[in-house]
Design a protein around this motif. Sequence first.
Motif, PDB file in Angstrom:
ATOM      1  N   TYR A 451       0.834  -1.206   0.000  1.00 46.56           N
ATOM      2  CA  TYR A 451       0.000   0.000   0.000  1.00 46.56           C
ATOM      3  C   TYR A 451       0.871   1.260   0.000  1.00 46.56           C
ATOM      4  CZ  TYR A 451      -3.047   3.548   2.244  1.00 46.56           C
ATOM      5  OH  TYR A 451      -3.727   4.693   2.582  1.00 46.56           O
ATOM      6  N   LEU A 452       1.934   1.257   0.797  1.00 52.66           N
ATOM      7  CA  LEU A 452       2.855   2.393   0.853  1.00 52.66           C
ATOM      8  C   LEU A 452       3.532   2.599  -0.494  1.00 52.66           C
ATOM      9  CD1 LEU A 452       4.442   4.583   2.365  1.00 52.66           C
ATOM     10  CD2 LEU A 452       6.009   2.804   3.156  1.00 52.66           C
ATOM     11  N   LEU A 453       3.977   1.510  -1.130  1.00 49.11           N
ATOM     12  CA  LEU A 453       4.639   1.623  -2.428  1.00 49.11           C
ATOM     13  C   LEU A 453       3.703   2.227  -3.470  1.00 49.11           C
ATOM     14  CD1 LEU A 453       6.909   1.110  -4.433  1.00 49.11           C
ATOM     15  CD2 LEU A 453       6.148  -1.261  -4.627  1.00 49.11           C
ATOM     16  N   ASP A 466       0.386   8.921   8.319  1.00 51.34           N
ATOM     17  CA  ASP A 466      -0.223   8.719   9.633  1.00 51.34           C
ATOM     18  C   ASP A 466       0.289   7.415  10.228  1.00 51.34           C
ATOM     19  OD1 ASP A 466      -1.726   8.922  11.880  1.00 51.34           O
ATOM     20  OD2 ASP A 466      -3.687   8.869  10.898  1.00 51.34           O
ATOM     21  N   GLU A 467       1.171   7.532  11.224  1.00 51.46           N
ATOM     22  CA  GLU A 467       1.799   6.386  11.891  1.00 51.46           C
ATOM     23  C   GLU A 467       2.372   5.394  10.868  1.00 51.46           C
ATOM     24  OE1 GLU A 467       2.564   6.256  14.855  1.00 51.46           O
ATOM     25  OE2 GLU A 467       1.118   7.348  16.065  1.00 51.46           O
ATOM     26  N   PRO A 468       3.291   5.834  10.015  1.00 50.44           N
ATOM     27  CA  PRO A 468       3.823   4.941   8.975  1.00 50.44           C
ATOM     28  C   PRO A 468       4.653   3.787   9.520  1.00 50.44           C
ATOM     29  CG  PRO A 468       5.096   6.968   9.054  1.00 50.44           C
ATOM     30  CD  PRO A 468       3.925   7.166   9.968  1.00 50.44           C
ATOM     31  N   THR A 469       5.176   3.923  10.748  1.00 48.03           N
ATOM     32  CA  THR A 469       6.053   2.869  11.267  1.00 48.03           C
ATOM     33  C   THR A 469       5.283   1.687  11.842  1.00 48.03           C
ATOM     34  OG1 THR A 469       6.228   3.873  13.466  1.00 48.03           O
ATOM     35  CG2 THR A 469       7.825   4.571  11.806  1.00 48.03           C
ATOM     36  N   ASN A 470       3.976   1.856  12.117  1.00 42.78           N
ATOM     37  CA  ASN A 470       3.187   0.730  12.619  1.00 42.78           C
ATOM     38  C   ASN A 470       3.116  -0.368  11.558  1.00 42.78           C
ATOM     39  OD1 ASN A 470       2.743   2.098  14.976  1.00 42.78           O
ATOM     40  ND2 ASN A 470       0.547   2.356  14.701  1.00 42.78           N
ATOM     41  N   ASP A 473       8.402  -3.353   8.955  1.00 43.27           N
ATOM     42  CA  ASP A 473       9.624  -3.878   9.552  1.00 43.27           C
ATOM     43  C   ASP A 473      10.747  -2.844   9.480  1.00 43.27           C
ATOM     44  OD1 ASP A 473      11.289  -4.466   6.927  1.00 43.27           O
ATOM     45  OD2 ASP A 473       9.263  -5.211   6.579  1.00 43.27           O
ATOM     46  N   THR A 474      11.815  -3.088  10.236  1.00 43.87           N
ATOM     47  CA  THR A 474      12.917  -2.126  10.317  1.00 43.87           C
ATOM     48  C   THR A 474      13.598  -1.910   8.968  1.00 43.87           C
ATOM     49  OG1 THR A 474      14.393  -3.914  11.029  1.00 43.87           O
ATOM     50  CG2 THR A 474      13.389  -2.589  12.753  1.00 43.87           C
ATOM     51  N   GLN A 475      13.702  -2.968   8.145  1.00 32.91           N
ATOM     52  CA  GLN A 475      14.379  -2.824   6.850  1.00 32.91           C
ATOM     53  C   GLN A 475      13.545  -1.965   5.897  1.00 32.91           C
ATOM     54  OE1 GLN A 475      15.926  -6.528   5.414  1.00 32.91           O
ATOM     55  NE2 GLN A 475      16.676  -5.658   3.502  1.00 32.91           N
ATOM     56  N   THR A 476      12.227  -2.169   5.896  1.00 30.06           N
ATOM     57  CA  THR A 476      11.356  -1.340   5.055  1.00 30.06           C
ATOM     58  C   THR A 476      11.399   0.118   5.517  1.00 30.06           C
ATOM     59  OG1 THR A 476       9.874  -3.220   4.695  1.00 30.06           O
ATOM     60  CG2 THR A 476       9.002  -1.049   4.193  1.00 30.06           C
ATOM     61  N   LEU A 477      11.444   0.328   6.827  1.00 33.85           N
ATOM     62  CA  LEU A 477      11.524   1.694   7.350  1.00 33.85           C
ATOM     63  C   LEU A 477      12.819   2.374   6.914  1.00 33.85           C
ATOM     64  CD1 LEU A 477      10.110   1.250  10.971  1.00 33.85           C
ATOM     65  CD2 LEU A 477       9.045   2.430   9.042  1.00 33.85           C
ATOM     66  N   THR A 478      13.908   1.611   6.863  1.00 36.72           N
ATOM     67  CA  THR A 478      15.180   2.176   6.395  1.00 36.72           C
ATOM     68  C   THR A 478      15.064   2.616   4.936  1.00 36.72           C
ATOM     69  OG1 THR A 478      16.395   0.765   7.925  1.00 36.72           O
ATOM     70  CG2 THR A 478      17.642   1.717   6.114  1.00 36.72           C
ATOM     71  N   VAL A 479      14.402   1.790   4.108  1.00 37.28           N
ATOM     72  CA  VAL A 479      14.181   2.139   2.701  1.00 37.28           C
ATOM     73  C   VAL A 479      13.318   3.402   2.598  1.00 37.28           C
ATOM     74  CG1 VAL A 479      13.182   1.368   0.517  1.00 37.28           C
ATOM     75  CG2 VAL A 479      14.398  -0.259   1.953  1.00 37.28           C
ATOM     76  N   PRO A 488      11.933  15.613  -2.754  1.00 43.96           N
ATOM     77  CA  PRO A 488      12.043  17.066  -2.960  1.00 43.96           C
ATOM     78  C   PRO A 488      10.844  17.859  -2.448  1.00 43.96           C
ATOM     79  CG  PRO A 488      11.405  15.994  -5.003  1.00 43.96           C
ATOM     80  CD  PRO A 488      11.636  14.895  -4.009  1.00 43.96           C
ATOM     81  N   GLY A 489       9.775  17.177  -2.070  1.00 41.88           N
ATOM     82  CA  GLY A 489       8.560  17.873  -1.658  1.00 41.88           C
ATOM     83  C   GLY A 489       8.444  18.038  -0.156  1.00 41.88           C
ATOM     84  N   VAL A 490       7.193  18.112   0.323  1.00 45.80           N
ATOM     85  CA  VAL A 490       6.879  18.339   1.735  1.00 45.80           C
ATOM     86  C   VAL A 490       6.487  17.008   2.382  1.00 45.80           C
ATOM     87  CG1 VAL A 490       5.218  19.429   3.310  1.00 45.80           C
ATOM     88  CG2 VAL A 490       6.165  20.720   1.382  1.00 45.80           C
ATOM     89  N   VAL A 491       6.973  16.773   3.608  1.00 46.00           N
ATOM     90  CA  VAL A 491       6.592  15.589   4.372  1.00 46.00           C
ATOM     91  C   VAL A 491       5.982  16.036   5.698  1.00 46.00           C
ATOM     92  CG1 VAL A 491       7.359  13.448   5.488  1.00 46.00           C
ATOM     93  CG2 VAL A 491       8.463  14.209   3.371  1.00 46.00           C
ATOM     94  N   ILE A 492       4.767  15.554   5.978  1.00 50.41           N
ATOM     95  CA  ILE A 492       4.104  15.824   7.254  1.00 50.41           C
ATOM     96  C   ILE A 492       3.693  14.471   7.826  1.00 50.41           C
ATOM     97  CG2 ILE A 492       2.221  17.029   8.436  1.00 50.41           C
ATOM     98  CD1 ILE A 492       2.054  18.882   5.985  1.00 50.41           C
ATOM     99  N   THR A 493       4.190  14.137   9.015  1.00 53.82           N
ATOM    100  CA  THR A 493       3.944  12.804   9.553  1.00 53.82           C
ATOM    101  C   THR A 493       3.497  12.826  11.001  1.00 53.82           C
ATOM    102  OG1 THR A 493       4.927  10.620   9.944  1.00 53.82           O
ATOM    103  CG2 THR A 493       6.390  12.506  10.168  1.00 53.82           C
ATOM    104  N   VAL A 494       2.520  11.998  11.327  1.00 52.44           N
ATOM    105  CA  VAL A 494       2.157  11.690  12.712  1.00 52.44           C
ATOM    106  C   VAL A 494       2.900  10.417  13.085  1.00 52.44           C
ATOM    107  CG1 VAL A 494       0.307  10.888  14.234  1.00 52.44           C
ATOM    108  CG2 VAL A 494      -0.120  12.769  12.647  1.00 52.44           C
ATOM    109  N   SER A 495       3.616  10.436  14.199  1.00 55.95           N
ATOM    110  CA  SER A 495       4.344   9.231  14.604  1.00 55.95           C
ATOM    111  C   SER A 495       4.696   9.303  16.084  1.00 55.95           C
ATOM    112  CB  SER A 495       5.616   9.072  13.774  1.00 55.95           C
ATOM    113  OG  SER A 495       6.292   7.880  14.139  1.00 55.95           O
ATOM    114  N   HIS A 496       4.727   8.123  16.710  1.00 56.47           N
ATOM    115  CA  HIS A 496       5.252   7.994  18.069  1.00 56.47           C
ATOM    116  C   HIS A 496       6.677   7.456  18.041  1.00 56.47           C
ATOM    117  CE1 HIS A 496       0.829   7.663  19.365  1.00 56.47           C
ATOM    118  NE2 HIS A 496       1.308   8.741  19.925  1.00 56.47           N
TER     119      HIS A 496
END
Length: 626
Positions: A451-453, A466-470, A473-479, A488-496
Amino acid sequence: MKMLTVENVSKTYGEKLLFNQISFTIAEKERVGLIGVNGTGKSSLLKILAGVDIPDNGSIVSGKDYTISYLEQQPELDSNLTVLEQVFHGDVPILKLMRDYEKILIQLNESQFNENLQEQLFQLQKQMDALNAWDASTNAKSILTKLGIEDFGNKIGELSGGQKKRVALAQVLIESPDLLILDEPTNHLDFDTVKWLEEYLSRYKGSLLLVTHDRYFLDRVTNRIFELSDGNLYSYKGNYASFLEAKAIREENDAATLEKQKNLFRRELEWIRRGAQARSTKQKARIQRFGQLEEQIGSYKTNEKLDITLNGSRLGKQVLELKDAKKQYENKVILDSFDLLIKPQDRIGIIGKNGTGKSTLLNILAGKIALDQGEIIMGQTVKLAYYTQESEDMDENMRMIEYIKETAQVVETSDGKTISAAQMLERFLFSPYSHGTPIRKLSGGEKRRLYLLKILMTSPNVLLLDEPTNDLDTQTLTVLEDYLEDFPGVVITVSHDRYFLDKIAEQLLILKGEGKINTFFGNYSEYLELDSADKPVKTVSLPTKKAPEKEKKKKMTYMEKKEWEEIDTKIAETEEKLEEVSKELQNIGSDFTKGQDLVKREADLNEKLEQFIERWSYLAELAENE
């Protein structure tokens, strides 16, 4: 010593091999973090160890009195029970006793004086004394409160998904088993609660096995790491930082082995092409070896840097702006005359306790929720993509490649090249053989990754997360973090997730509740450092503190003169030792334990060398005055 031993355990899911004859032990007081790409079988392994599922073959051995408690990623609770009833719902004797005691207390409170109930209460109190259950009962309520659950009489069916997860977490913590198995325990927890859980687990007397995407949590809680990859399990001593060092060494060694195999393969290929007749046993063996080499090289995965830098849409000077924005639900104020100007290339993190309206603010920016008052202005060139906590409805029968191709057959990278949908799947950690897999066969984490891709392939220039890390896995988060670093654009994220916010956000919006929102310029760790010191939050970047200058001495003492005469030799000796360690690191083969020891020794020597050089500079300054 109490321990769990796993011997030659295998598990397949449909046609997919998750792990193949893996063996390991979890000793007393070990704290193990289990990592791996979504879909490699992490949750399946936890379920097998907890007895919820069974392996295809192999055995799991532990003592008769060995106890295990398991927190599922999506726990199933009884919606008709109250919070306290659910927490005391386990089969452990002390929990059964507390459950009976609380039940009698409720009956006494709801009825007039009853001699029979009083006698039952008296007997239960004696048993509570014998088992020291009073502390356990107090501990249970304390844990619930720390996890943000304060009304113990609420029905489970009335709670949100996040609250249910916290009740389930409280339940397994209270059981205090020999082995505590936790699947994504930090999901739906705010920073203060995660910090409390870190401290609680660091004092835990039993063993721990957990899966988590929170890399700071993983680093601070664990003393051993298991990695599931391609059906194999790799074990590393130390925490997450130690794992990263040891894995880097392993991959370098694997790459060197692959290069040797390729060279040998070229020589064998040349021999085969010369048309040698397989008349002798030696020649037959050589042809067989060629086949083995071909298979090994074909199945080997290279560890090149994953590059998913895509060409985003052009973004003008005007992005998003909120003016005098107001929003509330019944008596709950989310925004109160709030102004916000979002500029090109902004990196904004939204933080705050659960229920303060973080997701609501994102939904307002995405145009999914209307303001009660005020206005939202969006630039004409804005192309917005929104990654929500809930995945879009997917056609479960659709194949992965078809799902991605719905967005684009090919995409353009930032350097002007075009790559296919299949190549994008590979770059996002989906192996080529899996592209035809129906979505219904994917794990929950794999669906989130897919879904993220798809969202990233729309080539947005404003990205709401919105909470993308939930559930990633750690490897996907690194990517993902590598992608966002060059976005190059704007990033707005909700995260704990503190680690994620430290890498991504350069500005924070802190939702305090009741419509109060503070702004902080800096990363999450800097904000927490100021917040813990009870300093006022400023809207400017943190000043860098200058170290106090050392008071200069006029003359050398006798000991300093002696030290000055010897320090060059000490520096040279330390440099020689560093060179020896470096050579050993290049030739350790697959001995990962030795590799970790050498990495630690190298770090110690580097620190020692820095101290010598700093001391040399100080003494050299004094020597000039002699």
